[in-house]
Design an enzyme around this catalytic site. Structure first.
Site, short mmCIF file in Angstrom:
data_model
loop_
_atom_site.label_atom_id
_atom_site.label_comp_id
_atom_site.label_asym_id
_atom_site.label_seq_id
_atom_site.Cartn_x
_atom_site.Cartn_y
_atom_site.Cartn_z
N GLY A 8 0.84 -1.20 0.00
CA GLY A 8 0.00 0.00 0.00
C GLY A 8 0.87 1.24 0.00
NE ARG A 12 -6.24 8.61 2.48
CZ ARG A 12 -7.10 8.30 1.51
NH1 ARG A 12 -7.21 9.08 0.47
NH2 ARG A 12 -7.88 7.23 1.60
CG ASP A 34 -0.10 0.81 -3.98
OD1 ASP A 34 -0.97 0.71 -4.86
OD2 ASP A 34 -0.28 1.43 -2.92
CG ASN A 100 -5.63 4.56 16.42
OD1 ASN A 100 -4.52 5.08 16.40
ND2 ASN A 100 -6.74 5.22 16.22
CG HIS A 128 -12.04 8.03 10.55
ND1 HIS A 128 -12.77 7.57 11.61
CD2 HIS A 128 -10.75 7.67 10.78
CE1 HIS A 128 -11.96 6.94 12.45
NE2 HIS A 128 -10.73 6.98 11.98
CE LYS A 132 -11.99 4.22 9.14
NZ LYS A 132 -10.77 3.43 8.91
CB THR A 139 -10.09 3.20 16.34
OG1 THR A 139 -8.89 3.18 15.56
CG2 THR A 139 -9.79 3.76 17.72
N1 NAD Z 1 -4.00 1.21 12.23
C1 NAD Z 1 -3.92 2.55 12.14
O1 NAD Z 1 -3.37 3.24 13.01
C2 NAD Z 1 -4.50 3.22 10.92
C3 NAD Z 1 -4.40 4.60 10.74
C4 NAD Z 1 -4.89 5.15 9.56
C5 NAD Z 1 -5.47 4.34 8.58
N2 NAD Z 1 -5.57 3.00 8.80
C6 NAD Z 1 -6.10 2.07 7.80
O2 NAD Z 1 -5.08 1.87 6.83
C7 NAD Z 1 -5.69 1.51 5.57
C8 NAD Z 1 -5.12 2.38 4.46
O3 NAD Z 1 -5.54 3.71 4.65
P1 NAD Z 1 -5.10 4.84 3.62
O4 NAD Z 1 -5.81 6.07 4.04
O5 NAD Z 1 -3.61 4.85 3.46
O6 NAD Z 1 -5.77 4.28 2.27
P2 NAD Z 1 -5.39 4.63 0.75
O7 NAD Z 1 -6.59 4.32 -0.07
O8 NAD Z 1 -4.78 5.99 0.67
O9 NAD Z 1 -4.21 3.59 0.40
C9 NAD Z 1 -4.41 2.21 0.19
C10 NAD Z 1 -3.38 1.75 -0.84
O10 NAD Z 1 -3.39 0.31 -0.88
C11 NAD Z 1 -3.15 -0.05 -2.23
N3 NAD Z 1 -3.51 -1.46 -2.43
C12 NAD Z 1 -4.74 -1.99 -2.73
N4 NAD Z 1 -4.64 -3.33 -2.84
C13 NAD Z 1 -3.34 -3.66 -2.61
C14 NAD Z 1 -2.60 -4.89 -2.60
N5 NAD Z 1 -3.21 -6.06 -2.85
N6 NAD Z 1 -1.28 -4.86 -2.31
C15 NAD Z 1 -0.65 -3.70 -2.07
N7 NAD Z 1 -1.29 -2.49 -2.07
C16 NAD Z 1 -2.62 -2.48 -2.34
C17 NAD Z 1 -3.97 0.95 -3.04
O11 NAD Z 1 -3.54 1.02 -4.38
C18 NAD Z 1 -3.68 2.25 -2.26
O12 NAD Z 1 -2.53 2.92 -2.77
C19 NAD Z 1 -7.21 1.63 5.79
O13 NAD Z 1 -7.74 0.36 6.09
C20 NAD Z 1 -7.31 2.54 7.01
O14 NAD Z 1 -8.49 2.34 7.76
C21 NAD Z 1 -5.09 2.43 9.94
#
Ligand code: NAD
Length: 214
Positions: A8, A12, A34, A100, A128, A132, A139
């Site tokens: 990924g 973001r 990605d 989180n 959020h 999202k 969380t």
């Molecule tokens: N745990 C935490 O603290 C926390 C904090 C923020 C966000 N998140 C979670 O993180 C995740 C990502 O959030 P984001 O805002 O970065 O999303 P985003 O949409 O900006 O990024 C997701 C990325 O994953 C890529 N992707 C899709 N399938 C894939 C695969 N099979 N292999 C590799 N990459 C792949 C997409 O192309 C995209 O670039 C969400 O589930 C969000 O809820 C968790």
């Protein structure tokens, strides 16, 4: 040096993780996977010790399985999937999952769990950014699971927000509000780096929750 791959990496969170890993003296950013970069996770597994996954709910489970089977440890931040589906998975890699990675959010969850033992009812409002994909947030679901009683969750999605949560507890003639705000994605990075350094020495896998590493 721990060789880190980010799944990924174009997203973001993935971009923020790449920057944090590059800035850490004891970690090497060995690979970025990605679809947006034209690189599959399978292509990088031979070149890394730890994968950090911030992707999408539909792919998190398959990604974690692929890592475990390849003997690669994986730190998963992706929300909206059930880590229990990995129980019994063997292959050599450990799995650490946190809904989180922000220390303030972990404390919010613990304070809410404690308060729910003493107050009659509680509800959660999670807020959020509007891109999202999952609701309720991981969380909020985790907070509700840690609290006593049924805890309804309300989800707000608006531009301008990052990641925020209020836990409101009510009792006779009083309310208690516990609120956490991530105003920037850098809030998650100390927790992510801690998990990268610790995932290889876990005695339990999958392990869910940053509180276990603090
Ligand atoms: N745990 C935490 O603290 C926390 C904090 C923020 C966000 N998140 C979670 O993180 C995740 C990502 O959030 P984001 O805002 O970065 O999303 P985003 O949409 O900006 O990024 C997701 C990325 O994953 C890529 N992707 C899709 N399938 C894939 C695969 N099979 N292999 C590799 N990459 C792949 C997409 O192309 C995209 O670039 C969400 O589930 C969000 O809820 C968790």
């Amino acid at each position: 040096m721990i060789r880190v791959g980010v799944a990924g990496a174009a997203g973001r969170m993935g971009q923020a993780v790449c920057a944090a890993v590059e800035a850490a003296d004891d970690l090497v950013l060995a690979a970025r996977a990605d679809p947006a970069l034209g690189v599959e996770l399978a292509d990088i597994l031979g070149d890394v010790d730890v994968v950090v996954d911030f992707t999408v709910p539909e792919t998190a489970l398959d990604n974690a399985r692929a890592c475990v089977r390849a003997g690669v440890h994986v730190v998963v931040g992706t929300t909206g999937w059930d880590p229990a589906q990995l129980t019994g998975e063997s292959g050599g890699g450990n799995v650490f999952v946190a809904p989180n990675f922000a220390i303030g959010a972990v404390l919010m969850m613990q304070f809410a769990a404690q308060a729910s033992k003493y107050m009659t009812k509680a509800e959660i409002i999670e807020l959020h950014h509007d891109r999202k994909v999952d609701a309720p947030s991981g969380t909020a679901a985790r907070t509700a699971a840690l609290m006593d009683g049924e805890v309804p969750i309300h989800s707000v999605r608006l531009p301008g927000l990052v990641a925020h949560q209020e836990v409101i507890l009510g009792d006779v003639g009083q309310t208690l509000t516990i609120r956490h705000d991530s105003t920037d994605r850098t809030s998650f990075m100390p927790g992510v780096l801690l998990a990268i350094r610790r995932v290889g020495s876990l005695t339990e896998s999958p392990l869910v929750g940053l509180e276990h590493l603090l």
